[in-house]
Design an enzyme around this catalytic site. Structure first.
Site, PDB file in Angstrom:
ATOM      1  N   ASP A   8     -12.165  16.034   2.406  1.00 23.90           N
ATOM      2  CA  ASP A   8     -13.543  16.083   3.256  1.00 23.90           C
ATOM      3  C   ASP A   8     -13.061  16.697   4.552  1.00 23.90           C
ATOM      4  O   ASP A   8     -12.040  16.896   5.048  1.00 23.90           O
ATOM      5  CB  ASP A   8     -14.294  14.862   3.068  1.00 23.90           C
ATOM      6  CG  ASP A   8     -13.651  13.626   3.719  1.00 23.90           C
ATOM      7  OD1 ASP A   8     -12.577  13.746   4.179  1.00 23.90           O
ATOM      8  OD2 ASP A   8     -14.134  12.529   3.596  1.00 23.90           O
ATOM      9  N   HIS A   9     -14.194  16.489   5.520  1.00 24.90           N
ATOM     10  CA  HIS A   9     -13.810  16.903   6.857  1.00 24.90           C
ATOM     11  C   HIS A   9     -12.919  16.112   7.500  1.00 24.90           C
ATOM     12  O   HIS A   9     -12.085  16.487   8.321  1.00 24.90           O
ATOM     13  CB  HIS A   9     -15.353  16.668   7.585  1.00 24.90           C
ATOM     14  CG  HIS A   9     -15.906  15.419   7.615  1.00 24.90           C
ATOM     15  ND1 HIS A   9     -16.425  14.992   6.341  1.00 24.90           N
ATOM     16  CD2 HIS A   9     -15.833  14.319   8.338  1.00 24.90           C
ATOM     17  CE1 HIS A   9     -16.888  13.711   6.362  1.00 24.90           C
ATOM     18  NE2 HIS A   9     -16.673  13.164   7.708  1.00 24.90           N
ATOM     19  N   CYS A  65      -8.897  12.279   2.109  1.00 27.17           N
ATOM     20  CA  CYS A  65     -10.166  11.680   3.138  1.00 27.17           C
ATOM     21  C   CYS A  65      -9.610  11.188   4.142  1.00 27.17           C
ATOM     22  O   CYS A  65      -8.522  11.197   4.652  1.00 27.17           O
ATOM     23  CB  CYS A  65     -11.156  11.174   2.141  1.00 27.17           C
ATOM     24  SG  CYS A  65     -10.619   9.586   1.582  1.00 27.17           S
ATOM     25  N   THR A  67      -9.109   7.825   4.448  1.00 23.53           N
ATOM     26  CA  THR A  67      -8.308   6.682   4.000  1.00 23.53           C
ATOM     27  C   THR A  67      -7.468   7.103   2.733  1.00 23.53           C
ATOM     28  O   THR A  67      -6.518   6.203   2.676  1.00 23.53           O
ATOM     29  CB  THR A  67      -9.067   5.469   3.827  1.00 23.53           C
ATOM     30  OG1 THR A  67     -10.059   5.824   2.728  1.00 23.53           O
ATOM     31  CG2 THR A  67      -9.560   5.113   5.202  1.00 23.53           C
ATOM     32  N   GLY A  70     -11.854   6.538  -0.821  1.00 25.15           N
ATOM     33  CA  GLY A  70     -13.106   7.096  -1.657  1.00 25.15           C
ATOM     34  C   GLY A  70     -12.807   8.081  -2.540  1.00 25.15           C
ATOM     35  O   GLY A  70     -13.130   8.038  -3.698  1.00 25.15           O
ATOM     36  N   HIS A  98       6.042   4.911 -12.589  1.00 27.27           N
ATOM     37  CA  HIS A  98       5.385   3.590 -13.389  1.00 27.27           C
ATOM     38  C   HIS A  98       3.928   3.928 -13.881  1.00 27.27           C
ATOM     39  O   HIS A  98       3.606   3.458 -14.926  1.00 27.27           O
ATOM     40  CB  HIS A  98       5.513   2.341 -12.624  1.00 27.27           C
ATOM     41  CG  HIS A  98       6.787   1.865 -12.494  1.00 27.27           C
ATOM     42  ND1 HIS A  98       7.179   0.387 -12.173  1.00 27.27           N
ATOM     43  CD2 HIS A  98       8.039   2.363 -12.712  1.00 27.27           C
ATOM     44  CE1 HIS A  98       8.250   0.414 -12.068  1.00 27.27           C
ATOM     45  NE2 HIS A  98       9.055   1.255 -12.268  1.00 27.27           N
ATOM     46  N   ASN A  99       3.301   4.865 -13.105  1.00 27.96           N
ATOM     47  CA  ASN A  99       1.713   4.777 -13.282  1.00 27.96           C
ATOM     48  C   ASN A  99       1.395   6.242 -13.725  1.00 27.96           C
ATOM     49  O   ASN A  99       0.212   6.429 -14.236  1.00 27.96           O
ATOM     50  CB  ASN A  99       1.015   4.601 -11.993  1.00 27.96           C
ATOM     51  CG  ASN A  99       1.351   3.089 -11.518  1.00 27.96           C
ATOM     52  OD1 ASN A  99       1.833   3.006 -10.456  1.00 27.96           O
ATOM     53  ND2 ASN A  99       1.105   2.056 -12.246  1.00 27.96           N
ATOM     54  N   ARG A 109      -6.517   9.917   8.256  1.00 29.26           N
ATOM     55  CA  ARG A 109      -6.586   9.272   9.439  1.00 29.26           C
ATOM     56  C   ARG A 109      -5.763   8.107   9.311  1.00 29.26           C
ATOM     57  O   ARG A 109      -5.686   7.289  10.342  1.00 29.26           O
ATOM     58  CB  ARG A 109      -8.104   8.501   9.638  1.00 29.26           C
ATOM     59  CG  ARG A 109      -9.276   9.751   9.976  1.00 29.26           C
ATOM     60  CD  ARG A 109     -10.746   8.963   9.819  1.00 29.26           C
ATOM     61  NE  ARG A 109     -11.670   9.991  10.150  1.00 29.26           N
ATOM     62  CZ  ARG A 109     -12.717  10.010   9.640  1.00 29.26           C
ATOM     63  NH1 ARG A 109     -13.478   9.125   9.343  1.00 29.26           N
ATOM     64  NH2 ARG A 109     -13.750  11.092  10.256  1.00 29.26           N
ATOM     65  N   ARG A 132       8.135   1.006 -21.468  1.00 32.55           N
ATOM     66  CA  ARG A 132       7.020  -0.196 -21.313  1.00 32.55           C
ATOM     67  C   ARG A 132       5.977   0.385 -20.336  1.00 32.55           C
ATOM     68  O   ARG A 132       4.784  -0.110 -20.393  1.00 32.55           O
ATOM     69  CB  ARG A 132       7.678  -1.262 -20.659  1.00 32.55           C
ATOM     70  CG  ARG A 132       8.121  -1.090 -19.131  1.00 32.55           C
ATOM     71  CD  ARG A 132       9.189  -2.263 -18.805  1.00 32.55           C
ATOM     72  NE  ARG A 132       9.480  -2.165 -17.334  1.00 32.55           N
ATOM     73  CZ  ARG A 132      10.428  -1.349 -16.954  1.00 32.55           C
ATOM     74  NH1 ARG A 132      11.310  -0.584 -17.676  1.00 32.55           N
ATOM     75  NH2 ARG A 132      10.801  -1.447 -15.661  1.00 32.55           N
ATOM     76  N   HIS A 133       6.265   1.337 -19.409  1.00 28.05           N
ATOM     77  CA  HIS A 133       5.081   1.865 -18.497  1.00 28.05           C
ATOM     78  C   HIS A 133       4.059   2.562 -19.571  1.00 28.05           C
ATOM     79  O   HIS A 133       2.862   2.527 -18.864  1.00 28.05           O
ATOM     80  CB  HIS A 133       5.841   2.482 -17.659  1.00 28.05           C
ATOM     81  CG  HIS A 133       6.743   1.986 -16.671  1.00 28.05           C
ATOM     82  ND1 HIS A 133       6.476   0.782 -16.011  1.00 28.05           N
ATOM     83  CD2 HIS A 133       8.069   2.254 -16.615  1.00 28.05           C
ATOM     84  CE1 HIS A 133       7.342   0.493 -15.461  1.00 28.05           C
ATOM     85  NE2 HIS A 133       8.430   1.181 -15.751  1.00 28.05           N
TER      86      HIS A 133
HETATM   87  C1  RB5 Z   1     -15.667   9.813   6.060  1.00 30.45           C
HETATM   88  O1  RB5 Z   1     -16.072   9.431   7.448  1.00 30.45           O
HETATM   89  C2  RB5 Z   1     -14.792   8.722   5.479  1.00 30.45           C
HETATM   90  O2  RB5 Z   1     -15.694   7.776   5.047  1.00 30.45           O
HETATM   91  C3  RB5 Z   1     -13.960   9.340   4.053  1.00 30.45           C
HETATM   92  O3  RB5 Z   1     -13.364  10.374   4.790  1.00 30.45           O
HETATM   93  C4  RB5 Z   1     -13.429   8.419   3.510  1.00 30.45           C
HETATM   94  O4  RB5 Z   1     -12.417   7.665   4.158  1.00 30.45           O
HETATM   95  C5  RB5 Z   1     -13.658   7.558   2.306  1.00 30.45           C
HETATM   96  O5  RB5 Z   1     -13.224   6.785   1.710  1.00 30.45           O
END
Ligand code: RB5
Length: 148
Positions: A8-9, A65, A67, A70, A98-99, A109, A132-133
């Protein structure tokens, strides 16, 4: 090996850096977004990348994104997707070993470019250990050992 990538942005800048840097040796399917200026809805990009991986148009997906949280929530809604948010190299190694994660989610960010590149490098080169995984993954996603 083909990698599908989306952002995303908030993840645009890191996506571009990864494409020019650590992903240069790979075939990359860039599913957008293509600008940091226009706010977009991250689930659209998560679904596009997850569907590319689930549909075998790419071996792995990378989603960025703000974090990485999302994107992982959204990508995991698509059958066949095992999405993992990783903030360090150990997590990237375990997400594969493992996953058997097939979509890596990163926070634009959260991470600097150097660390993000190392996370991607380790994710793309670490094999799944199976054994096992595999049994534990079958408990989540189905298969012979599925509960219930
Ligand atoms: C966008 O502002 C932010 O919510 C998105 O990039 C992300 O971090 C969502 O999980």
């Amino acid at each position: 090996m083909r990698i599908a990538i989306g952002a995303d942005h908030a993840g645009f800048q890191l996506k571009e850096a990864l494409i020019k840097g650590v992903l240069a040796p790979y075939e990359v399917l860039d599913l957008g977004t293509h600008s940091p200026h226009e706010p977009v809805d991250y689930p659209e990009y998560a679904f596009a990348v997850a569907e590319a991986v689930a549909g075998e148009r790419a071996e792995y997906g990378i989603l960025v994104c703000g974090t990485g949280i999302g994107m992982a929530m959204a990508a995991a809604r698509i059958p066949g997707i095992r999405a993992a948010t990783c903030t360090n190299v150990f997590m990237a190694r375990m997400a594969r070993a493992h996953n058997n994660a097939n979509v890596l989610c990163l926070g634009g960010r959260v991470l600097g470019i150097g660390l993000a590149e190392e996370i991607v490098r380790v994710f793309l080169t670490t094999p799944f250990e199976g054994g096992r995984h595999a049994r534990r993954l079958a408990l989540i996603f189905g298969g012979p050992q599925r509960r219930g």
